[in-house]
Design a protein around this motif. Structure first.
Motif, PDB file in Angstrom:
ATOM      1  N   LEU A 842       0.834  -1.201   0.000  1.00  0.00           N
ATOM      2  CA  LEU A 842       0.000   0.000   0.000  1.00  0.00           C
ATOM      3  C   LEU A 842       0.871   1.255   0.000  1.00  0.00           C
ATOM      4  O   LEU A 842       0.631   2.199  -0.774  1.00  0.00           O
ATOM      5  CB  LEU A 842      -0.912  -0.021   1.227  1.00  0.00           C
ATOM      6  CG  LEU A 842      -1.897   1.133   1.410  1.00  0.00           C
ATOM      7  CD1 LEU A 842      -3.156   0.639   2.113  1.00  0.00           C
ATOM      8  CD2 LEU A 842      -1.288   2.271   2.217  1.00  0.00           C
ATOM      9  N   MET A 843       1.890   1.277   0.870  1.00  0.00           N
ATOM     10  CA  MET A 843       2.777   2.437   0.926  1.00  0.00           C
ATOM     11  C   MET A 843       3.539   2.613  -0.390  1.00  0.00           C
ATOM     12  O   MET A 843       3.732   3.738  -0.870  1.00  0.00           O
ATOM     13  CB  MET A 843       3.771   2.284   2.083  1.00  0.00           C
ATOM     14  CG  MET A 843       3.135   2.253   3.456  1.00  0.00           C
ATOM     15  SD  MET A 843       2.432   3.859   3.870  1.00  0.00           S
ATOM     16  CE  MET A 843       1.752   3.516   5.496  1.00  0.00           C
ATOM     17  N   THR A 844       3.961   1.503  -0.982  1.00  0.00           N
ATOM     18  CA  THR A 844       4.685   1.572  -2.255  1.00  0.00           C
ATOM     19  C   THR A 844       3.793   2.145  -3.343  1.00  0.00           C
ATOM     20  O   THR A 844       4.242   2.971  -4.155  1.00  0.00           O
ATOM     21  CB  THR A 844       5.184   0.177  -2.656  1.00  0.00           C
ATOM     22  OG1 THR A 844       5.995  -0.355  -1.611  1.00  0.00           O
ATOM     23  CG2 THR A 844       5.992   0.241  -3.941  1.00  0.00           C
ATOM     24  N   CYS A 845       2.553   1.717  -3.374  1.00  0.00           N
ATOM     25  CA  CYS A 845       1.597   2.231  -4.369  1.00  0.00           C
ATOM     26  C   CYS A 845       1.491   3.744  -4.280  1.00  0.00           C
ATOM     27  O   CYS A 845       1.623   4.457  -5.290  1.00  0.00           O
ATOM     28  CB  CYS A 845       0.215   1.606  -4.146  1.00  0.00           C
ATOM     29  SG  CYS A 845       0.032  -0.053  -4.791  1.00  0.00           S
ATOM     30  N   PHE A 846       1.251   4.221  -3.064  1.00  0.00           N
ATOM     31  CA  PHE A 846       1.035   5.664  -2.940  1.00  0.00           C
ATOM     32  C   PHE A 846       2.296   6.449  -3.295  1.00  0.00           C
ATOM     33  O   PHE A 846       2.237   7.422  -4.046  1.00  0.00           O
ATOM     34  CB  PHE A 846       0.587   6.038  -1.530  1.00  0.00           C
ATOM     35  CG  PHE A 846       0.448   7.527  -1.363  1.00  0.00           C
ATOM     36  CD1 PHE A 846      -0.670   8.179  -1.840  1.00  0.00           C
ATOM     37  CD2 PHE A 846       1.470   8.283  -0.792  1.00  0.00           C
ATOM     38  CE1 PHE A 846      -0.791   9.570  -1.739  1.00  0.00           C
ATOM     39  CE2 PHE A 846       1.364   9.655  -0.688  1.00  0.00           C
ATOM     40  CZ  PHE A 846       0.234  10.298  -1.154  1.00  0.00           C
ATOM     41  N   HIS A 847       3.455   6.065  -2.748  1.00  0.00           N
ATOM     42  CA  HIS A 847       4.668   6.849  -2.984  1.00  0.00           C
ATOM     43  C   HIS A 847       5.104   6.779  -4.444  1.00  0.00           C
ATOM     44  O   HIS A 847       5.663   7.759  -4.967  1.00  0.00           O
ATOM     45  CB  HIS A 847       5.778   6.373  -2.056  1.00  0.00           C
ATOM     46  CG  HIS A 847       5.629   6.868  -0.650  1.00  0.00           C
ATOM     47  ND1 HIS A 847       5.896   8.155  -0.284  1.00  0.00           N
ATOM     48  CD2 HIS A 847       5.208   6.236   0.480  1.00  0.00           C
ATOM     49  CE1 HIS A 847       5.671   8.317   1.005  1.00  0.00           C
ATOM     50  NE2 HIS A 847       5.253   7.171   1.499  1.00  0.00           N
ATOM     51  N   ALA A 848       4.861   5.664  -5.123  1.00  0.00           N
ATOM     52  CA  ALA A 848       5.195   5.577  -6.546  1.00  0.00           C
ATOM     53  C   ALA A 848       4.293   6.501  -7.359  1.00  0.00           C
ATOM     54  O   ALA A 848       4.760   7.231  -8.242  1.00  0.00           O
ATOM     55  CB  ALA A 848       5.066   4.138  -7.027  1.00  0.00           C
ATOM     56  N   VAL A 849       2.991   6.479  -7.058  1.00  0.00           N
ATOM     57  CA  VAL A 849       2.052   7.351  -7.770  1.00  0.00           C
ATOM     58  C   VAL A 849       2.355   8.813  -7.471  1.00  0.00           C
ATOM     59  O   VAL A 849       2.366   9.667  -8.363  1.00  0.00           O
ATOM     60  CB  VAL A 849       0.601   6.997  -7.383  1.00  0.00           C
ATOM     61  CG1 VAL A 849      -0.371   8.038  -7.938  1.00  0.00           C
ATOM     62  CG2 VAL A 849       0.237   5.610  -7.900  1.00  0.00           C
ATOM     63  N   ALA A 850       2.614   9.132  -6.182  1.00  0.00           N
ATOM     64  CA  ALA A 850       2.884  10.515  -5.790  1.00  0.00           C
ATOM     65  C   ALA A 850       4.153  11.039  -6.456  1.00  0.00           C
ATOM     66  O   ALA A 850       4.177  12.152  -6.999  1.00  0.00           O
ATOM     67  CB  ALA A 850       3.003  10.614  -4.271  1.00  0.00           C
ATOM     68  N   ALA A 851       5.229  10.244  -6.431  1.00  0.00           N
ATOM     69  CA  ALA A 851       6.473  10.666  -7.064  1.00  0.00           C
ATOM     70  C   ALA A 851       6.291  10.823  -8.568  1.00  0.00           C
ATOM     71  O   ALA A 851       6.826  11.765  -9.177  1.00  0.00           O
ATOM     72  CB  ALA A 851       7.586   9.669  -6.762  1.00  0.00           C
ATOM     73  N   GLY A 852       5.546   9.906  -9.176  1.00  0.00           N
ATOM     74  CA  GLY A 852       5.272  10.036 -10.606  1.00  0.00           C
ATOM     75  C   GLY A 852       4.518  11.315 -10.921  1.00  0.00           C
ATOM     76  O   GLY A 852       4.789  11.971 -11.945  1.00  0.00           O
ATOM     77  N   GLY A 853       3.581  11.686 -10.053  1.00  0.00           N
ATOM     78  CA  GLY A 853       2.839  12.933 -10.254  1.00  0.00           C
ATOM     79  C   GLY A 853       3.731  14.156 -10.163  1.00  0.00           C
ATOM     80  O   GLY A 853       3.625  15.091 -10.969  1.00  0.00           O
TER      81      GLY A 853
END
Length: 906
Positions: A842-853
């Protein structure tokens, strides 16, 4: 999430290794080195001999973070400097410093006249960096040395890294040991008398650091600030007196300036008015009688700031910091450096005769023309008609037209036409200023290949992580839907500069919405819903603790407005925070060891050593923030240095952590275990360490976090996935309520040197990270323990003091089936599957999406006006969140805490 749908640990870890790869690839293309024209500039032969310089020597006195009001305001300690201004022996200015307001890029701007790249801010923190050297680039230092002059330097060793081998004599001091207010400056001052007697140097550079260190430690209103200003003013008096009295110094120019300013928190790096407004004063008896033309002398001397700027920092006339380079070149009689974008300060032209003034401005204009022509090949071309220049289609065309007009006026003046030298100087200055504006605004030479590769890696990583999470979710849940909406909202927000600056509001809104949703869920489950409501009340309190962001920065808040007037309440809350932790350790910690009294005494010693250090720390940095009833403690500890006290606290805290690990692994539990899980005891020691690295005004926030944690554990319907979402939200809330922002200026160095006697990049780096991410680290440490306890509670495992119900009955009343379906099996305990993988995924999902944004926003807005002041700093913070926090804390440290809690069950 069903166990069969979750990926293997190797897949999740591989994803977390890809995140830094994407981040670093993008950074390599986003923060390139800006190319410089090689070689040294020379005078144009066709223009005739260069004007005779008014000065042969230069004393260049940089006082780090010397904000304009520190010198020019009525309550300033620079009384002698102000007397020189009133006497007409000094020329005062406010020098506008562009972002990033960090020493290395500012020194580059002062010496080359160029606009440094944003990457120089990162290199400022690398003590061993040599790639940022200006040894082969054109600067006024290199020009003086090429002419045969010698240079000496004392102070900030940034100069030695930028100009290796440049100085005949030098004595550098590290710029990062912010705990030192005195020795770092005394090491400079002790050389002054000797150097003033010497006649073998042309330039003496002094870079004082103490004032900046005071700002970082206790802000611009520190009781140490005025005495430090007075100390610097005495040095100015010493040097200026020597210039007047010593014959070999009569042709010496003394320049007092700041490389940058500071904000109200004492930090810098961003684009706030206080950070970008350093003072600049040029002093010499030769300035006697000079003042801006057209201004009344009495008004000039008595009114250093205009009424509309009375609350700001714009004293006297504002010039660009890059303007210092061409002005010094002219006053020392050397060519202007090839990469200069500065404009000769017009007020200084009165040192020369009218003909020489034109020569100097022509030299400046032609040097800027060469850069403009290199940047725009069609820049220097004749336009078909004068009418074309009445309506230029771009700033570049306008600058080109200004050059045509200026050179035409110059030719008429040379040929004896009805043109005055004032008209020529005006047009040359106007052209130079326009060139400066156009060339300074040119976007960096991004490497789109690396940026695209980094963005692709991050988006692929995010896509894989999201797809794995989607496969594991069998049906939409409150946690899944909330996390999706939160991620989408975050990415959209990154494309707006105002939202980036005010990101804290996003997380406060998200937190309020999330816990209100949990309240509704509790009510539907026939529970009281008191716990979510109590959390909302606490969140309302913590969001007012520190006013952060840009729009309301400096507005009244608890930490900076309420506590200074109610220090008894502050220290009462601080002691209550320590008491809360100590009671938990004393009542239910170390229950396996036979000599529990001894261990409880040790725990008490740990807490007292940490509290004593914080009292001593506050007494030294801000004596007015320590109440009278703590003076006895201060006097008792005054014989011990802060370094010794901090080391004692750290040794005790880390000793407690080590013993907790030892006890959880090697000392088995006998009979009913009535103590706390080892992970909880371990977390208490972590909290003590975080408190030690926190400003006193923020310490009570840990008591608020403890109350939130207790409330979370009391929500009976809270699933493990909902705990993960809660922890993620609280990590970001924790960062911003401690005063964090997306501006470089919010980086707090006040606790970066606790227990450190000298600069060590690894130790200082760790302490800086911990002190600035104390809130998120708290939840990363406690989140894994909360998660495991919730799983074990719901599964009926006896991981807490036994209740009146049997384990079997307790299990029947908890949603065991949901737990089994939600978390995969990596460890079996009494037949119940327990794993940390879903939380990490879950944490990986959010931080990957956030960094990509964030990366996508930086790509799309790379030509935006605020790319270097808003989006670039945000990308640096995204690097820390993704690489350091997600990789080291959520994955690494969280796994350690999870393992500790698993060993406790043995």
């Amino acid at each position: 999430m069903k166990s069969r749908s979750l990926p293997a640990w190797s897949t999740i870890l591989a994803l977390n290794l890809l995140l830094p790869v994407g981040i670093l690839l993008f950074a390599k293309g986003f923060f390139p080195y800006k190319p410089f024209l090689p070689g040294l500039a020379t005078f144009e032969e066709n223009d005739g001999p260069a004007p005779k310089p008014p000065f042969k020597k230069l004393v260049f006195m940089v006082v780090d973070a010397l904000r304009s009001d520190f010198v020019f305001a009525e309550n300033s300690g620079f009384k002698f400097t102000q007397s020189l201004i009133r006497a007409g022996k000094a020329q005062p200015f406010t020098a506008h410093a562009t972002s990033p307001t960090i020493t290395m890029p500012r020194v580059k701007a002062i010496t080359t006249g160029s606009v440094p790249g944003f990457l120089d801010m990162i290199l400022s923190f690398a003590e061993s960096d040599t790639s940022s050297t200006l040894a082969t680039q054109d600067t006024w230092l290199a020009q003086v040395r090429a002419r045969g002059g010698d240079l000496v330097m004392y102070g900030d060793d940034t100069w030695l890294r930028i100009f290796p081998g440049m100085f005949k004599r030098h004595d550098g001091t590290t710029s990062f040991f912010v705990s030192d207010f005195t020795e770092v400056d005394n090491n400079v001052t002790r050389h002054i008398n000797d150097e003033l007697r010497q006649d073998d140097w042309s330039v003496m550079i002094m870079h004082y650091l103490g004032l900046d260190h005071i700002g970082h430690k206790s802000g611009p209103r520190s009781p140490y600030m005025i005495p430090k200003q007075q100390e610097m003013d005495l040095i100015v008096e010493q040097i200026f007196t020597a210039i007047e009295e010593k014959e070999h110094l009569h042709d010496t120019l003394l320049v007092l300036l700041g490389d940058h300013g500071m904000n109200d928190a004492g930090n810098h790096g961003g684009s706030g008015e206080g950070e970008t407004s350093p003072a600049l004063v040029l002093m010499s008896p030769k300035f006697l009688g000079l003042r801006p033309e057209g201004e009344d002398e009495d008004e000039w001397l008595q009114s250093p700031v205009s009424p509309e700027d009375a609350d700001g920092f714009q004293f006297y006339k504002t010039v660009e910091q890059s303007d210092i380079a061409p002005s010094l070149a002219g006053m020392l009689g050397v060519p202007i450096s090839k990469n200069n974008l500065g404009v000769f300060i017009p007020d200084l032209l009165k040192l020369w005769k009218p003909k020489d003034r034109v020569h100097l401005m022509l030299q400046n204009a032609r040097q800027l023309l060469a850069i403009a022509t290199a940047a725009y090949p069609d820049f220097h071309k004749p336009w078909p008609s004068r009418e074309h220049c009445h309506h230029p289609s771009s700033d570049v065309e306008e600058a080109s037209c200004l050059w045509e007009e200026a050179i035409e006026y110059h030719e008429k003046w040379v040929n004896g036409g009805p043109i005055s030298e004032g008209d020529v100087i005006f047009l040359m200055t106007k052209f130079a200023s326009k060139c400066q504006s156009v060339l300074s605004g040119v976007a960096s030479n991004y490497d789109l290949r690396f940026m695209g590769a980094g963005l692709a890696v991050m988006l692929i990583s995010a896509g894989i992580a999201v797809s794995m999470a989607v496969k594991a979710v069998q049906k939409p849940t409150l946690a899944a839907l909330s996390l999706t909406a939160m991620s989408i909202g975050y990415v959209i927000m990154m494309f707006a500069s105002s939202f980036v600056e005010e990101e804290h509001h996003f997380w406060y809104w998200v937190a309020s919405a999330w816990f209100m949703a949990l309240f509704i869920k509790e009510c539907r489950a026939n529970s009281s819903g008191a716990a979510p409501i109590f959390i909302l009340v606490i969140l309302r309190l913590v969001r007012r603790w520190n006013q952060t962001g840009q729009k309301f920065a400096g507005a009244p808040d608890i930490a900076n407005t309420f506590f200074p007037g109610h220090i008894t309440i502050l220290w009462g809350l601080i002691i209550a925070t320590y008491t809360d932790i100590l009671l938990k350790l004393l009542k239910r910690g170390f229950t396996r060891h036979p000599n529990r009294v001894l261990l409880c005494a040790f725990a008490f010693t740990v807490g007292i050593s940490s509290l004593g250090f914080k009292i001593s720390f506050a007494a030294q940095d801000a004596p007015d923030m320590v109440p009278f009833w703590l003076e006895k403690v201060v006097s008792t500890l005054q014989d011990m240095t802060l370094v010794t006290q901090a080391r004692g606290a750290f040794v005790a805290i880390f000793g407690g952590m080590a013993y907790t690990l030892f006890e959880s692994v090697f000392i088995p539990s006998k009979g009913p275990y009535l103590g706390q899980p080892a992970s909880t005891v371990f977390h208490h020691f972590v909290t003590l360490f975080l408190i030690t690295q926190t400003r006193p005004a923020n310490i009570p926030l840990f008591l608020c976090f403890s109350l939130i944690s207790s409330s979370l554990q009391s929500i009976s319907s809270l699933t493990p996935t909902e705990i993960s979402v809660s922890v993620l939200i609280l990590q970001f809330v924790g960062y911003f309520c401690f005063g964090g922002t997306n501006a470089i200026s919010s980086v707090d160095l006040s606790n970066a040197y606790n227990g450190v006697e000298g600069f060590n990049i690894l130790v200082v780096g760790v302490l800086t990270f911990v002190s600035n991410w104390a809130g998120p680290v708290y939840w990363a440490s406690h989140g894994a323990a909360l998660l495991r306890r919730a799983i074990e509670r719901d599964a009926g495992i006896a991981s807490h003091p036994p209740s009146s119900l049997s384990a079997t009955e307790d299990a029947k009343q908890s949603p065991v089936n949901e737990v089994k379906e939600s978390f995969s099996s990596s460890q079996q305990d009494d037949g119940v599957t327990i794993s940390y993988k879903p939380h990490v995924l879950l944490m990986t999902c959010f931080h990957a999406v956030a960094a990509g944004g964030v990366m996508a926003a930086c790509w799309a807005l790379r030509t935006h006006l605020f790319i270097w002041t808003v989006f670039s700093p945000k990308y640096l913070y995204a690097m820390v969140w993704t690489v350091l926090f997600q990789g080291l804390m959520n994955v690494g440290w969280g796994s350690v805490v999870w393992w500790i809690s698993g060993n406790w069950i043995r």
